[in-house]
Design a protein around this motif. Sequence first.
Motif, PDB file in Angstrom:
ATOM      1  N   TYR A  78      35.523  -4.081  24.637  1.00 32.72           N
ATOM      2  CA  TYR A  78      34.526  -5.644  24.599  1.00 32.72           C
ATOM      3  C   TYR A  78      35.286  -6.344  23.700  1.00 32.72           C
ATOM      4  N   ASN A  79      35.057  -5.952  23.252  1.00 32.16           N
ATOM      5  CA  ASN A  79      36.033  -7.140  21.915  1.00 32.16           C
ATOM      6  C   ASN A  79      37.516  -7.677  21.801  1.00 32.16           C
ATOM      7  N   LEU A  87      38.210 -16.495  22.936  1.00 34.38           N
ATOM      8  CA  LEU A  87      36.578 -16.484  23.217  1.00 34.38           C
ATOM      9  C   LEU A  87      36.043 -16.972  21.909  1.00 34.38           C
ATOM     10  N   ASP A  88      34.513 -17.669  21.858  1.00 34.78           N
ATOM     11  CA  ASP A  88      34.539 -18.091  21.020  1.00 34.78           C
ATOM     12  C   ASP A  88      32.512 -17.487  20.799  1.00 34.78           C
ATOM     13  N   MET A  89      32.879 -16.195  20.626  1.00 38.68           N
ATOM     14  CA  MET A  89      31.494 -15.475  21.199  1.00 38.68           C
ATOM     15  C   MET A  89      31.729 -14.295  20.412  1.00 38.68           C
ATOM     16  N   SER A  90      30.721 -13.695  20.322  1.00 30.98           N
ATOM     17  CA  SER A  90      30.225 -12.155  19.167  1.00 30.98           C
ATOM     18  C   SER A  90      29.357 -11.518  20.395  1.00 30.98           C
ATOM     19  N   LEU A  91      29.370 -10.185  20.863  1.00 29.44           N
ATOM     20  CA  LEU A  91      28.365  -9.313  21.187  1.00 29.44           C
ATOM     21  C   LEU A  91      27.718  -8.659  20.328  1.00 29.44           C
ATOM     22  N   MET A 123      32.060 -12.644  31.317  1.00 31.12           N
ATOM     23  CA  MET A 123      32.753 -13.515  32.636  1.00 31.12           C
ATOM     24  C   MET A 123      31.984 -14.799  32.423  1.00 31.12           C
ATOM     25  N   SER A 124      30.573 -14.857  32.503  1.00 29.80           N
ATOM     26  CA  SER A 124      29.539 -16.064  31.962  1.00 29.80           C
ATOM     27  C   SER A 124      30.425 -17.103  30.977  1.00 29.80           C
ATOM     28  N   HIS A 125      30.583 -16.667  30.216  1.00 28.50           N
ATOM     29  CA  HIS A 125      31.216 -17.776  28.822  1.00 28.50           C
ATOM     30  C   HIS A 125      32.462 -18.069  29.127  1.00 28.50           C
ATOM     31  N   TYR A 126      33.720 -17.276  29.908  1.00 25.18           N
ATOM     32  CA  TYR A 126      34.420 -17.430  30.242  1.00 25.18           C
ATOM     33  C   TYR A 126      34.715 -18.067  31.280  1.00 25.18           C
ATOM     34  N   LEU A 127      33.482 -18.200  31.895  1.00 27.27           N
ATOM     35  CA  LEU A 127      33.776 -19.175  33.259  1.00 27.27           C
ATOM     36  C   LEU A 127      32.924 -20.564  32.726  1.00 27.27           C
TER      37      LEU A 127
END
Length: 436
Positions: A78-79, A87-91, A123-127
């Motif tokens: 995933y990373n 993407l500017d996000m972290s899981l 996917m939600s972040h990317y779209l």
Amino acid sequence: MNTKVVKFGGTSLADAQQFKKVADIIKSDPERRFVVPSAPGNRFPEDVKVTDMLYKVYEIASKNEDISEVFEQIKTRYNDIIRDLALDMSLDIEFAKIKNGIINKAGRDYTASRGEYLCGIIMSHYLGFPFIDAAEVIFFNNNGTFDAERTNAALRRKLEKYETAVIPGFYGIMPNGTIKTFPRDGTDITGAVVARAADAVLYENWKEVSGVLMADPRIIKNPKPIDIITYRELRELAYMGAKVMHEDSIFPVRVAKIPINIKNTNNPSDKGTFIVSHTDSLSENTITGIAGKKSFVVITLEKDMMNAEIGFVKRVLEVFEKYNINFEHLPTGIDTLSIIINEQDGETYKDVLFKELQANVNPDSIEYQKSLSLIAVVGRGMIRNKGTAAKIFKAIAEADVNIRMIDQGSSELNIIIGVNDSDFEKAMQAIYNAFA
């Protein structure tokens, strides 16, 4: 505005490059409003799907062993996607929560479902689409069966609030709050459920193939694609082994008369296969498709005047029901009845079945034969074209294959042929060659 629901399989989301293809597909049509993703699949033939990695993590945790090594591999998958999509996000918070849940016995279904859940968040972040957790809108009953009507009502209310959304596939929630998954490949089902609730004009199911093929490409080299197929035909083929869509995914859209379009993520311009409730068009090949499975057994009962004995078949089937054994087909003659079941069930229960069948119906003889393959030849054109069955049997005979069973339903939608397991591939090729 019309609504299309789009579901993407695991291979379509295996890495960042595939994510980019998916995003291009979605953004190319504003009617593609609701997206249902699977967990990342194989990036190359020897690769391991994320869902399989999660099942492995669950097995390790169930033995109270350290899951860190395999869990780190999942995190890396995933990373890597997040990094390569810039993407500017972290899981990290989600990873910690999931790892803790697995260690504390949240369950096999919970563990497996996190593949789709995490993929949906990315996917939600990317779209730039809102994320709807499937656990908020997909419901199961206490006995584990899908609660279709409650789900449809709740999901419909939810979707009415959004122009677009991402809803991860494969899972929902039980009345006690635990996560429950559909059968494997169940993201197909989620997509169909979302399509029904959204009153979609089309359910697009994106995979790594350009639609439904006339036969299994592992057996038949380069089989022809099917342009259009009915729900009933697809269900017949899916049940007999065709692996394009999960067979249970047909029902939600069939109820709502929503067509399905099987499309190829890697070749989006291909027309693909349309699955519809009804069509007047006939296949140029007379038959629509061929599918089959190996490893069945036939238990044949013989008894004089069987047809005059009221309740005979009922008493026979009660024996199989007692051991929770499904039968595939039930060919009959005046004094004979054959029950075709899965070979594993047959080998497990053979002795007790013989004993109880003898006690229940007192047959003159019972015969047991194994290593049977079933081949379904399916097509709406079979109803109107004379000589279809003769053409099938001639092709099989010319291939020097012995037919052990023939079963044709009254709808004339399909003909089932039984052959020896050793002749399965040869018979499939012969039938395909006769019609392709």
